[in-house]
Design a protein around this motif. Structure first.
Motif, short mmCIF file in Angstrom:
data_model
loop_
_atom_site.label_atom_id
_atom_site.label_comp_id
_atom_site.label_asym_id
_atom_site.label_seq_id
_atom_site.Cartn_x
_atom_site.Cartn_y
_atom_site.Cartn_z
N ALA A 263 0.88 -1.18 -0.05
CA ALA A 263 -0.14 0.13 0.07
C ALA A 263 0.74 1.16 -0.21
CB ALA A 263 -1.15 0.15 1.30
N ALA A 264 1.94 1.07 0.67
CA ALA A 264 2.92 2.21 0.77
C ALA A 264 3.49 2.56 -0.63
CB ALA A 264 4.07 1.94 1.70
N CYS A 265 3.60 1.62 -1.32
CA CYS A 265 3.83 1.79 -2.82
C CYS A 265 2.74 1.93 -4.03
CB CYS A 265 4.80 0.65 -3.20
SG CYS A 265 6.13 0.21 -2.35
N GLY A 266 1.72 2.18 -3.34
CA GLY A 266 0.50 2.64 -4.43
C GLY A 266 -0.35 1.42 -4.94
N CYS A 267 0.01 0.05 -4.25
CA CYS A 267 -0.82 -1.20 -4.61
C CYS A 267 -2.06 -1.07 -3.72
CB CYS A 267 0.06 -2.30 -4.73
SG CYS A 267 1.73 -1.89 -5.76
N LEU A 283 -3.14 -8.08 -5.67
CA LEU A 283 -3.09 -6.53 -5.55
C LEU A 283 -2.90 -6.11 -7.13
CD1 LEU A 283 -0.49 -7.93 -3.51
CD2 LEU A 283 -1.14 -5.64 -2.45
N ARG A 284 -3.54 -4.79 -7.14
CA ARG A 284 -3.51 -3.95 -8.37
C ARG A 284 -2.41 -2.69 -8.00
NH1 ARG A 284 -5.42 0.27 -10.90
NH2 ARG A 284 -6.23 0.21 -13.04
N ALA A 285 -1.39 -2.67 -8.75
CA ALA A 285 -0.62 -1.42 -8.91
C ALA A 285 -1.45 -0.23 -9.17
CB ALA A 285 0.58 -1.73 -9.98
N GLY A 286 -0.81 0.86 -8.54
CA GLY A 286 -1.49 2.11 -8.66
C GLY A 286 -1.65 2.76 -10.39
#
Length: 308
Positions: A263-267, A283-286
């Motif tokens: 989450a800290a990397c936008g995922c 997960l889905r990348a940002g």
């Protein structure tokens, strides 16, 4: 054929699961077995060798099962027997979605893609919850379209093979820090007639070949919770915008820490497949590609094998 040898020690379920999920450098086939149904304390570790194990090897096996401190090590000669075949006794074929994974002779159900993955020096016959869960997660993505796939910590290559089957037009790369795993994956690719997978020995994502192929729209990493957390910026940095990231090798109790790191990397988390004490994450990348603050330092991964 030369004599094979087997070493046996008692262990606990927690130790067995850690052994099954970890990447091993010991030149042996390791198998864990539940001795008393639903009893977490009474499991068994069998290690199969091509030659009689020496004192250093015995000590390395002992270190895997601290609960067996003080227990007698049982070492026996198996005679003129194939050590891999002996170790695979009792492993039933695994049917997950459209995949059928077996370790020897088996007749695959109609409509499945069979993979012959022998127990070997690399992790990933498909029988552990982490690997079977990843197979199920990939099978559930079959309607998606991916063009660039990477399997980090490939082990035997099984997940990379599954991806190549589901998305035959995709460029698929399989990597592992252990050269033995890449050797095993190459052998398995030939055995299963899986063409065109690029194989790279690499420490995480730190290899020019991996970076040059980025970004990836599907990233698979079935390793352990510690490296998944420490490698979150690396993995996010090679993922395309909106990429799918499948993570495994983590216990359910470790899920929150892994999710937070990504989450800290936008995922963002999209799905969880819980199997016993283990969880597989999707997960889905940002929508904006993640860019790390600075160069990655592999020294920061100390303690990979520790619980978090």
């Amino acid at each position: 054929m030369t004599d094979s040898w087997k070493l046996t020690l008692p262990c606990t379920r927690a130790e067995a699961e850690a052994i099954d999920a970890a990447e091993m450098t010991i030149d042996a086939v390791l198998m864990t077995t539940e001795e008393i149904e639903d009893d977490r304390e009474h499991w068994r570790l069998d290690a199969y060798f091509e030659a009689e194990p020496g004192a250093e090897t015995v000590a390395a096996i002992r270190a895997l099962v601290p609960s067996a401190t003080g227990a007698d090590v049982v070492v026996e000669r198996l005679g003129d027997a194939d050590w891999v075949t002996m170790s695979q006794a009792g492993l039933e074929p695994l049917h997950v979605g459209r995949f059928y994974v077996h370790t020897g002779e088996a007749v695959a159900p109609e409509g499945t893609r069979a993979f012959h993955i022998a127990a070997s020096r690399a992790f990933g016959t498909g029988h552990h919850e982490t690997t079977s869960g990843c197979l199920a997660m990939l099978d559930g993505l079959s309607d998606a379209r991916f063009a660039h796939v990477i399997d980090i910590g490939t082990g035997t290559g099984l997940l990379a093979f599954a991806a190549a089957h589901l998305w035959p037009e995709a460029a698929v790369m399989a990597t592992d820090i252990d050269p033995v795993s890449i050797e095993v994956t190459r052998e398995n690719a030939a055995l299963n007639a899986v063409p065109g997978i690029d194989l790279v020995v690499a420490d995480g994502t730190l290899d020019d070949a991996i970076v040059a192929r980025a970004p990836y729209d599907l990233v698979i990493a079935n390793i352990l919770a510690g490296p998944l957390v420490s490698m979150a910026p690396e993995i996010a940095s090679i993922a395309d915008t909106g990429a799918t990231i499948v993570l495994a090798g983590l216990l359910e109790t470790q899920r929150e820490a892994v999710v937070a790191a990504y989450a800290a990397c936008g995922c963002a988390i999209e799905a969880v497949d819980r199997r016993g004490d283990w969880s597989v994450l999707r997960l889905r990348a940002g929508d904006v590609r993640f860019v790390a603050d600075g160069p990655f330092d592999p020294k920061g991964r100390d303690g990979w094998a520790l619980d978090i």
